[in-house]
Design a protein around this motif. Structure first.
Motif, PDB file in Angstrom:
ATOM      1  N   ALA A  24       8.897  35.263  34.043  1.00  0.00           N
ATOM      2  CA  ALA A  24       8.845  36.186  35.174  1.00  0.00           C
ATOM      3  C   ALA A  24       7.795  35.760  36.199  1.00  0.00           C
ATOM      4  CB  ALA A  24       8.557  37.611  34.700  1.00  0.00           C
ATOM      5  N   VAL A  44      15.113  35.746  37.548  1.00  0.00           N
ATOM      6  CA  VAL A  44      14.509  37.058  37.841  1.00  0.00           C
ATOM      7  C   VAL A  44      15.487  37.921  38.643  1.00  0.00           C
ATOM      8  CG1 VAL A  44      12.629  38.235  39.059  1.00  0.00           C
ATOM      9  CG2 VAL A  44      12.133  36.253  37.600  1.00  0.00           C
ATOM     10  N   GLY A  75       7.626  40.895  34.159  1.00  0.00           N
ATOM     11  CA  GLY A  75       9.067  41.048  33.960  1.00  0.00           C
ATOM     12  C   GLY A  75       9.511  42.497  33.910  1.00  0.00           C
TER      13      GLY A  75
END
Lengths: 179, 187
Positions: free
Chosen positions: A42, A87, B104
């Motif tokens: 990420a 992502v 995330g």
């Protein structure tokens, strides 16, 4: 021990069992390794976004910066990379889950005893710390904690040790802001 | 067929990222109350999901390597900078306990309508600028400190991968056992 519930968690279909979610996540991670040779991440994306946005605002400062300059050297676009698509996929996948399962609704969460303004400050401070820290370790919870540990990398487990040690300390210090 | 498959284009990113995002959202990992609840020891979802995923993926990788399907050196293993990994992890853990998310999961949370997660995400980008600003002073220190030869726990301990995976299963089982004891004594 899954007794901790929130008012928002009650809307839509319930969360999956944690072992089922973990098992499916493990299979997805394994498939990612088989397909690409690396895991999921990420913070590679937020780093590319930081470099790209900094160039737009202050190209001179970026050219003089040892960390960002190599990412945008000779007009390179750091966002032109697998992690950007991954992502974007995360956002789409999460949106599909939330929509299909009645779990999407606009809200402003954060410590339940705090006003919206203070919640906003907590979110920004937390984001600053996580963004800064993920560059020190060259990876975040996904890239280093999850994908790194799955390769049995020492770096992944050391990251998780620091993550939980300080996270637990901060969790207890901020406990009084939660109902 | 050679493994890894070198399937690294945009569609690969969207597919694996899409599965990642779907599972995280439905697993409850876009929920900041759950994520921070782990750090208050009130909710064990983060530990359970992460540990199970690590065990399944690590076990699967070991099997593929033992069968000779995928050579061990064909997958990316992050470099061992012990101090940097520890300090970086500490900052990310602090960020999750205070801000509610990690990089995330903030994307997952915003995709389910949580506006605070978007602020966290802006913080991530600004935190990266802060790091870039401090990089010249930090760089010598980041790659200093212990620089061991080994990359993996099995290399470090000279143990086969499956022993390390079994040890992780043991840790997860021990945590569940302690939690069940606490539950019984609380009842």
């Amino acid at each position: 021990m899954n007794t901790y519930q929130t008012s928002t968690a009650d809307r839509g279909r319930p969360d999956w069992n944690a072992y089922m979610a973990g098992g499916l996540l493990g299979l997805t991670l394994l498939a990612t390794f088989v397909a690409t040779g690396h895991g999921l991440g990420a913070s590679g994306f937020t780093t590319a976004l930081a470099a790209k946005s900094a160039v737009a605002v202050a190209p001179g400062a970026v050219a003089a910066n040892e960390y960002l300059a190599p990412m945008v050297a000779e007009g390179a676009n750091p966002l032109d990379s697998w992690i950007t698509w991954q992502v974007l996929g995360v956002a789409i996948g999460a949106l599909i889950s939330a929509t299909l399962n009645g779990r999407f609704h606009w809200r402003f969460e954060g410590p339940t005893r705090l006003t919206t303004g203070k919640r906003a400050a907590f979110a920004i401070v937390g984001g600053l710390a996580a963004g800064f820290g993920a560059r020190i370790s060259a990876g975040c919870t996904s890239g280093l904690g999850l994908s790194g540990a799955a390769t049995l990398a020492v770096a992944g487990f050391v990251f998780l040790a620091g993550f939980f040690a300080v996270g637990l300390a901060a969790g207890f210090l901020t406990k009084r802001y939660w109902k | 067929m050679n493994f890894p498959l070198e399937w690294t284009g945009p569609v690969s990113g969207l597919v694996f990222g899409g599965l990642f995002g779907y599972i995280l959202e439905r697993g409850g990992l876009g929920n900041g109350c759950r994520l921070t609840g782990q750090m208050r020891l009130q909710d064990w979802t983060v530990f359970r999901v992460m540990f199970t995923a690590i065990i399944v993926a690590a076990g699967g990788l070991w099997i593929l390597q033992a069968m000779g399907v995928m050579p061990a050196d064909s997958i990316y293993v992050p470099q061992t900078y012990l101090t940097a990994a520890l300090i970086g992890g500490a900052f990310v853990g602090f960020g999750m306990a205070v801000g509610g998310y990690c990089p995330g999961t903030s994307v997952v949370a915003f995709a389910a309508g949580r506006v605070d997660a978007l602020l966290f995400f802006f913080g991530l980008v600004a935190g990266t600028w802060m790091f870039a600003g401090a990089y010249e002073r930090l760089a010598p220190w980041l790659e200093a400190g212990p620089a061991p030869q080994w990359l993996t726990v099995s290399e470090m301990l000279s143990l086969p991968g499956w022993v390390v995976v079994l040890a992780l299963v043991g840790v997860a089982a021990a945590v569940e056992w302690v939690l069940s004891k606490q539950k019984t004594s609380a009842a």
